[in-house]
Scaffold this motif. Structure first.
Motif, PDB file in Angstrom:
ATOM      1  N   TYR A  45      28.063  31.505  32.573  1.00 52.62           N
ATOM      2  CA  TYR A  45      28.437  32.746  33.248  1.00 52.62           C
ATOM      3  C   TYR A  45      27.204  33.637  33.293  1.00 52.62           C
ATOM      4  O   TYR A  45      26.505  33.811  32.287  1.00 52.62           O
ATOM      5  CB  TYR A  45      29.578  33.435  32.497  1.00 52.62           C
ATOM      6  CG  TYR A  45      30.069  34.708  33.158  1.00 52.62           C
ATOM      7  CD1 TYR A  45      30.386  34.730  34.516  1.00 52.62           C
ATOM      8  CD2 TYR A  45      30.236  35.878  32.427  1.00 52.62           C
ATOM      9  CE1 TYR A  45      30.844  35.885  35.127  1.00 52.62           C
ATOM     10  CE2 TYR A  45      30.708  37.040  33.025  1.00 52.62           C
ATOM     11  CZ  TYR A  45      31.005  37.036  34.379  1.00 52.62           C
ATOM     12  OH  TYR A  45      31.460  38.188  34.974  1.00 52.62           O
ATOM     13  N   HIS A  60      36.802  32.855  33.044  1.00 52.08           N
ATOM     14  CA  HIS A  60      37.704  33.869  33.593  1.00 52.08           C
ATOM     15  C   HIS A  60      37.036  35.224  33.394  1.00 52.08           C
ATOM     16  O   HIS A  60      36.717  35.612  32.274  1.00 52.08           O
ATOM     17  CB  HIS A  60      39.056  33.840  32.886  1.00 52.08           C
ATOM     18  CG  HIS A  60      39.902  32.667  33.277  1.00 52.08           C
ATOM     19  ND1 HIS A  60      41.265  32.624  33.055  1.00 52.08           N
ATOM     20  CD2 HIS A  60      39.598  31.502  33.890  1.00 52.08           C
ATOM     21  CE1 HIS A  60      41.753  31.470  33.504  1.00 52.08           C
ATOM     22  NE2 HIS A  60      40.750  30.775  34.006  1.00 52.08           N
ATOM     23  N   SER A  61      36.814  35.929  34.473  1.00 52.58           N
ATOM     24  CA  SER A  61      36.176  37.240  34.424  1.00 52.58           C
ATOM     25  C   SER A  61      36.982  38.199  35.291  1.00 52.58           C
ATOM     26  O   SER A  61      37.905  37.772  36.000  1.00 52.58           O
ATOM     27  CB  SER A  61      34.735  37.129  34.957  1.00 52.58           C
ATOM     28  OG  SER A  61      34.734  37.108  36.370  1.00 52.58           O
ATOM     29  N   LYS A  76      40.758  26.046  31.245  1.00 53.05           N
ATOM     30  CA  LYS A  76      40.094  27.333  31.442  1.00 53.05           C
ATOM     31  C   LYS A  76      38.586  27.166  31.329  1.00 53.05           C
ATOM     32  O   LYS A  76      38.073  26.671  30.326  1.00 53.05           O
ATOM     33  CB  LYS A  76      40.592  28.347  30.421  1.00 53.05           C
ATOM     34  CG  LYS A  76      39.930  29.718  30.553  1.00 53.05           C
ATOM     35  CD  LYS A  76      40.455  30.674  29.493  1.00 53.05           C
ATOM     36  CE  LYS A  76      39.738  32.021  29.567  1.00 53.05           C
ATOM     37  NZ  LYS A  76      40.226  32.955  28.526  1.00 53.05           N
ATOM     38  N   LYS A 109      38.319  33.808  38.569  1.00 59.48           N
ATOM     39  CA  LYS A 109      38.745  32.882  37.518  1.00 59.48           C
ATOM     40  C   LYS A 109      38.419  31.464  37.975  1.00 59.48           C
ATOM     41  O   LYS A 109      38.591  31.130  39.150  1.00 59.48           O
ATOM     42  CB  LYS A 109      40.248  33.022  37.245  1.00 59.48           C
ATOM     43  CG  LYS A 109      40.651  34.382  36.719  1.00 59.48           C
ATOM     44  CD  LYS A 109      42.153  34.461  36.493  1.00 59.48           C
ATOM     45  CE  LYS A 109      42.549  35.791  35.882  1.00 59.48           C
ATOM     46  NZ  LYS A 109      42.313  36.924  36.809  1.00 59.48           N
ATOM     47  N   SER A 110      37.958  30.636  37.045  1.00 60.25           N
ATOM     48  CA  SER A 110      37.643  29.251  37.372  1.00 60.25           C
ATOM     49  C   SER A 110      38.163  28.333  36.276  1.00 60.25           C
ATOM     50  O   SER A 110      38.104  28.663  35.084  1.00 60.25           O
ATOM     51  CB  SER A 110      36.130  29.061  37.538  1.00 60.25           C
ATOM     52  OG  SER A 110      35.449  29.337  36.331  1.00 60.25           O
ATOM     53  N   ASN A 111      38.696  27.186  36.710  1.00 56.34           N
ATOM     54  CA  ASN A 111      39.176  26.157  35.798  1.00 56.34           C
ATOM     55  C   ASN A 111      38.535  24.821  36.140  1.00 56.34           C
ATOM     56  O   ASN A 111      38.143  24.584  37.284  1.00 56.34           O
ATOM     57  CB  ASN A 111      40.701  26.003  35.901  1.00 56.34           C
ATOM     58  CG  ASN A 111      41.442  27.275  35.548  1.00 56.34           C
ATOM     59  OD1 ASN A 111      41.066  27.995  34.631  1.00 56.34           O
ATOM     60  ND2 ASN A 111      42.503  27.569  36.293  1.00 56.34           N
TER      61      ASN A 111
END
Length: 322
Positions: free
Chosen positions: A170, A247-248, A244, A252-254
């Motif tokens: 991130y 997530h910000s 997960k 969100k990304s998975n």
């Protein structure tokens, strides 16, 4: 009318670009030094368009104007109106990117009338010993930083980290960073093209015959000098599960690895959903129709598309939403 949508990528020349987007991800272009494939973009003058189906030729802006919350999600539409909040890319760095930093929403709004640029990287391929720069290696202040710039020793205070496929990072606004040579990755970011270059190896752009502009004053104003104990994101890789990732407040990304079938129900997600295929290939089934997605391809599910079935012998998907 709203179904899973593919967009025509925009291919961007970069001084540091290579050919992996073509040779590894099977992108179709003839230019040299293509560093970025903009998969889904609402950046002014760089809007991607739908490639097929009844909405062929529509830009994101046109889709939002016509379908509003049905396309974006009601909460996303309420927050952003007709602006699409994310920019989705694949990036290939043959040589290192400039050392750079991005401003936050407030600074970018005041100085560029733009969103800020929080982003994340998912490493898809990395040559042996390839690395990235992310954050500082040790505590310094603005005065010391400027001194390192002047004597061209700024690389000495950066945190270099070797990377491999599957690593994720991130990059919040204010964090100094650079993709290193030999790295190909998927990038998810806010819709912004604001970058402050700090150092660019004194290299000359062959298309202009000049060095590229630096933005050291702006960069120094927005830099976060805090040092983190670790910059890499740890995450699970459970099969057929949305693990997960990052997530910000900005996305969100998975991580979704698929073998066999996975049924997805997005009725509780008030947002569009984007799939980026980072390995293998898969089929998305929606209302008895198949939509193929291969490595290096991206598909957007409008918010009204709630129930899909994913099928694959072996694929890895980044699942992105707001």
């Amino acid at each position: 009318m709203l179904t899973p949508l593919k967009f025509q990528p925009l291919f961007k020349y970069r001084i540091w670009g290579g050919n992996k987007l073509k040779t590894v991800l099977n992108k179709d272009y003839d230019s040299e030094s293509i560093g970025e494939s903009w998969e889904i973009s609402d950046v002014p003058n760089d809007e991607t368009v739908v490639v097929d189906g009844s909405l062929k030729g529509y830009t994101l802006k046109q889709l939002i104007k016509e379908f509003k919350g049905e396309f974006l999600g009601e909460s996303v539409y309420k927050q952003f109106g007709e602006a699409f909040p994310l920019l989705i890319k694949f990036i290939d760095a043959k040589t290192p990117l400039s050392i750079q930093v991005h401003p936050n929403n407030e600074y970018a709004k005041a100085h560029h009338n733009s969103f800020g640029k929080n982003e994340m990287w998912y490493i898809m391929q990395a040559d042996q010993d390839a690395n990235i720069i992310v954050g500082f290696e040790k505590e310094i202040d603005k005065t010391q930083f400027k001194q390192h710039l002047e004597d061209k020793s700024v690389l000495d205070v950066m945190h270099h980290e070797n990377v491999k496929k599957g690593d994720a990072f991130y990059i919040p606004t204010g964090r100094i960073h650079a993709i290193g040579a030999g790295v190909m990755l998927a990038e998810i970011q806010q819709t912004s093209d604001v970058t402050y270059r700090v150092y660019d190896y004194d290299r000359v752009d062959k298309t202009t015959g000049k060095t590229r502009e630096l933005h050291t004053e702006q960069a120094t104003e927005v830099l976060d000098f805090n040092v983190e104990s670790s910059y890499k994101t740890d995450y699970q890789k459970e099969l057929n599960t949305s693990n997960k990732l990052i997530h910000s407040p900005y996305f969100k990304s998975n991580f979704l690895p698929i073998k066999g079938e996975v049924k997805k129900d997005y009725s509780n997600v008030d947002s569009f959903v984007i799939y980026m295929c980072v390995s293998g290939q898969a089929v998305i089934q929606y209302q008895q129709k198949d939509y193929a997605i291969n490595i290096g391809e991206t598909i957007l599910l409008p918010a009204s598309v709630n129930d899909v079935m994913l099928k694959s012998d072996d694929a890895q998907i980044l699942e992105v939403y707001f």
